[in-house]
Design an enzyme around this catalytic site. Structure first.
Site, PDB file in Angstrom:
ATOM      1  CB  VAL A   1      -0.958  -0.007   1.225  1.00  0.00           C
ATOM      2  CG1 VAL A   1      -0.202   0.148   2.530  1.00  0.00           C
ATOM      3  CG2 VAL A   1      -2.056   1.028   1.101  1.00  0.00           C
ATOM      4  CB  CYS A   2       1.852   3.917  -1.786  1.00  0.00           C
ATOM      5  SG  CYS A   2       0.925   4.039  -3.333  1.00  0.00           S
ATOM      6  CG  HIS A   3      -1.427   9.368  -0.683  1.00  0.00           C
ATOM      7  ND1 HIS A   3      -2.001   9.649   0.535  1.00  0.00           N
ATOM      8  CD2 HIS A   3      -1.999  10.218  -1.575  1.00  0.00           C
ATOM      9  CE1 HIS A   3      -2.876  10.641   0.386  1.00  0.00           C
ATOM     10  NE2 HIS A   3      -2.888  11.000  -0.883  1.00  0.00           N
TER      11      HIS A   3
END
Length: 122
Positions: free
Chosen positions: A69-71
């Site tokens: 996951v990231c932004h």
């Protein structure tokens, strides 16, 4: 956002469900930088920032499902693709990232992480 053909992906709701229903099994790998992690993060996520990801990827387990996951989903797609090309077999990108996680009303933590929070399991 181009996530590449065939990149396995799930949404934030599915990622949270997998963590909740199988605690200790799937690993949520957050590839954002520390300042982003401090701002908002998923409970139980481990932090392996993109700035050190290539050097630290070998620390990630190959015997557990990894959800990256990231932004918004772009950096995590790149990281997930890197892991798959490097021999990990159970890797998915979390589409929409922490933005979708938070907008979906899923549990979050904020502020300075507790000691050990975000660390990879030993």
């Amino acid at each position: 956002m181009n996530q590449g053909a065939g990149l396995p992906s799930i949404d934030a709701v599915e990622a949270e469900r997998r963590m909740r229903e199988d605690p200790g099994r799937p690993l949520l790998v957050d590839v954002r930088e520390m300042n982003e992690f401090e701002e908002v993060r998923a409970p139980g996520a481990v932090l392996v920032p993109m700035s050190t990801f290539a050097a630290r990827a070998g620390e990630l387990p190959k015997d557990r499902p990894l959800m990256v996951v990231c932004h918004l989903g772009g950096r995590s797609a790149a990281a997930a693709g890197f892991l798959i090309r490097s021999g990990w077999t159970d890797v998915v990108n979390v589409t929409g990232g922490m933005d979708a996680w938070e907008r979906g009303g899923l549990p979050v933590r904020r502020g300075t992480p507790d000691p050990g929070e975000g660390d990879l399991p030993a």
